[in-house]
Design an enzyme around this catalytic site. Structure first.
Site, mmCIF file in Angstrom:
data_model
loop_
_atom_site.group_PDB
_atom_site.id
_atom_site.type_symbol
_atom_site.label_atom_id
_atom_site.label_comp_id
_atom_site.label_asym_id
_atom_site.label_seq_id
_atom_site.Cartn_x
_atom_site.Cartn_y
_atom_site.Cartn_z
ATOM 1 N N ASN A 62 44.270 39.671 41.583
ATOM 2 C CA ASN A 62 44.396 39.931 40.422
ATOM 3 C C ASN A 62 43.735 39.067 39.474
ATOM 4 O O ASN A 62 43.643 39.337 38.125
ATOM 5 C CB ASN A 62 45.807 40.062 39.924
ATOM 6 C CG ASN A 62 46.484 41.377 40.452
ATOM 7 O OD1 ASN A 62 45.863 42.242 40.602
ATOM 8 N ND2 ASN A 62 47.571 41.267 41.241
ATOM 9 N N SER A 63 42.879 38.012 40.079
ATOM 10 C CA SER A 63 42.244 37.075 39.324
ATOM 11 C C SER A 63 41.417 36.190 39.998
ATOM 12 O O SER A 63 41.563 36.044 41.344
ATOM 13 C CB SER A 63 43.620 36.311 38.625
ATOM 14 O OG SER A 63 44.050 35.444 39.725
ATOM 15 N N THR A 64 40.527 35.518 39.317
ATOM 16 C CA THR A 64 40.119 34.060 39.876
ATOM 17 C C THR A 64 40.477 33.020 38.913
ATOM 18 O O THR A 64 40.588 33.114 37.846
ATOM 19 C CB THR A 64 38.635 34.390 39.894
ATOM 20 O OG1 THR A 64 38.123 34.601 38.490
ATOM 21 C CG2 THR A 64 37.993 35.616 40.759
ATOM 22 N N VAL A 65 40.286 31.728 39.611
ATOM 23 C CA VAL A 65 40.867 30.526 39.042
ATOM 24 C C VAL A 65 39.602 29.298 39.058
ATOM 25 O O VAL A 65 39.183 29.322 39.976
ATOM 26 C CB VAL A 65 42.153 29.900 39.784
ATOM 27 C CG1 VAL A 65 42.878 29.003 38.823
ATOM 28 C CG2 VAL A 65 43.060 31.134 39.727
ATOM 29 N N LYS A 100 42.523 30.750 34.434
ATOM 30 C CA LYS A 100 42.799 31.863 35.238
ATOM 31 C C LYS A 100 42.438 33.005 34.326
ATOM 32 O O LYS A 100 42.755 33.357 33.211
ATOM 33 C CB LYS A 100 44.367 32.096 35.539
ATOM 34 C CG LYS A 100 44.771 33.259 36.452
ATOM 35 C CD LYS A 100 46.227 33.129 36.796
ATOM 36 C CE LYS A 100 46.660 34.012 37.984
ATOM 37 N NZ LYS A 100 47.991 33.988 38.456
ATOM 38 N N ASP A 155 58.682 35.966 44.207
ATOM 39 C CA ASP A 155 57.564 35.718 45.196
ATOM 40 C C ASP A 155 57.394 34.148 45.703
ATOM 41 O O ASP A 155 56.721 33.481 45.363
ATOM 42 C CB ASP A 155 56.113 36.123 44.480
ATOM 43 C CG ASP A 155 55.106 36.119 45.608
ATOM 44 O OD1 ASP A 155 55.502 36.064 46.709
ATOM 45 O OD2 ASP A 155 54.015 36.177 45.133
#
Length: 405
Positions: free
Chosen positions: A73-76, A91, A191
């Site tokens: 759901n993302s890149t950081v 993020k 999680d």
């Protein structure tokens, strides 16, 4: 589309800190057919990922220095805050018409963390903004940069398991953070695993070698049309061991605000029995998560082993292992949901869709012995209970004898 990458000469006149020099050559470009990083994720859709570029400046403030990682759901990204003269992690979430759950939770935490000591062990939001991409809106979260996860630390050890003292220190900090999340903020993480417990930086000078390495040896990359896919650069834990600080609970993208919830959550190997059996669940599901996570960190393997051709068979295998370690569940718990009839009959007898292994919790612990092992087993059973209401709270677990010995 909103212009995000600013004219460098114009920006340099406005910036409080000179822009970082970004190499324009000397890097290795991979073949276009080679899949790397987020491209290897199941169901990867390039259109929903914003095409961040190293050197790019967001909000006239955050200059991208390199890539830290990625997820579904993302890149950081590792960035320099040109106003506050510090490093930050950025993020960039995939485009979505739905509000960002993580941003909602982080803003909720920002309004509830006052004076609670446990907030020190939960990653918080420094800033947020939105950008427009070809596929829509992307939420961007600015947070403190962290060095690595407990899972990463574990991989540097030989054998690959935390020592008893390392485990105790880590858990004391995790439970302090959970006491804040559960008690003050009324947030369930859902999680908790070693990859989501990260190590903060106690000495910011360790970021300088990372920054220099991007100049000396620019990251591998792949050019796909107008998009560049960069290889992530990890911090060198062995080199930067002096900078390791406290444990921090991170990645709140699946968290829930409120006391009681319904629905499927948690990675399969960490899933609490009430979640598996479609019962309402609370913060006690997080406590189960921690108990199972301890086995990964201390024993070097999963406590439970899902697997099978469908969910029912996978659940049956895990439930059989739970019976072996914890004994059979009480009949009154099984009456809380009709789903239990898939695995037990009306008399609370196991139907046998999977075998029940012949071992106990004490049998599978291979590192401790004597009084230390006895106390550790007592500690573990405070978390690993069939009935959620019988599990100890994070605050109570902080007082445990083994944890404080």
């Amino acid at each position: 589309m909103r212009a995000v990458f600013r004219n460098i000469s114009a920006f340099r006149r406005r910036s409080l800190t000179p822009l970082h020099r970004i190499p324009t050559s000397g890097f290795t470009t991979l073949d276009s057919v080679t899949k790397i990083e987020e491209e290897r994720l199941p169901h990867y859709d390039p259109s929903v990922f914003y095409p961040v570029r190293i050197g790019e400046v967001f909000e006239d403030r955050y200059q991208v220095l390199g890539k830290l990682g990625f997820g579904s759901n993302s890149t950081v990204w590792f960035c320099r805050d040109l106003q506050e003269h510090r490093h930050v992690a950025l993020k960039v979430c995939i485009s979505s018409q739905k509000p960002s759950r993580e941003l909602e939770v982080l803003k909720h935490l920002a309004a509830t963390q006052a004076s609670h000591a446990g907030a020190h062990f939960v990653r918080t939001l420094l800033d947020s903004f939105v950008i427009q991409g070809r596929a829509g809106t992307h939420h961007c979260l600015v947070m403190e940069p962290l060095l690595a996860s407990l899972h990463d630390l574990q991989q540097t050890l030989n054998p690959k398991s935390l020592t008893e003292d390392m485990l105790k220190t880590s858990l004391q900090q995790v439970f302090a953070g959970l006491d804040y999340l559960h008690g003050r903020a009324k947030v369930v993480h859902t999680d908790l695993q070693a990859k989501n417990i990260m190590l903060s930086c106690s000495d910011s000078s360790v970021f300088e070698p990372w920054e220099k390495s991007e100049i000396d040896e620019p990251a591998l990359r792949k050019v796909d049309g107008n998009r560049v896919i960069y290889k992530s650069r990890e911090f060198n834990l062995q080199r930067d061991m002096r900078g390791i600080g406290r444990c921090m609970i991170t990645d709140l993208g699946m968290a829930r605000i409120g006391v009681q919830h319904e629905g499927f959550v948690q990675p399969e190997a960490y899933r609490a029995p009430e979640v598996m059996l479609y019962m309402p669940w609370t913060s006690a599901a997080d406590i189960w998560n921690v108990g199972v996570m301890i086995w990964d960190l201390f024993e070097g393997e999963h406590m439970f082993h899902p697997g099978g051709t469908d969910r029912k068979l996978s659940n049956a295998r895990m439930l059989g292992e739970m019976i072996a370690l914890l004994g059979p569940p009480p009949s009154y718990l099984l009456r809380r949901a009709d789903e239990t009839l898939a695995y037990w009959n009306h008399d609370a007898q196991w139907k046998g869709f999977a075998s029940i292994p012949e071992y106990t919790l004490e049998d599978v612990d291979v590192y401790l012995e004597g009084k230390s092992k006895e106390d550790f087993m007592v500690f573990m059973r405070k978390m690993l209970q069939w009935e959620p209401e019988r599990r100890f709270s994070a605050l109570d677990l902080l007082q445990d004898q083994w944890l404080n010995s």
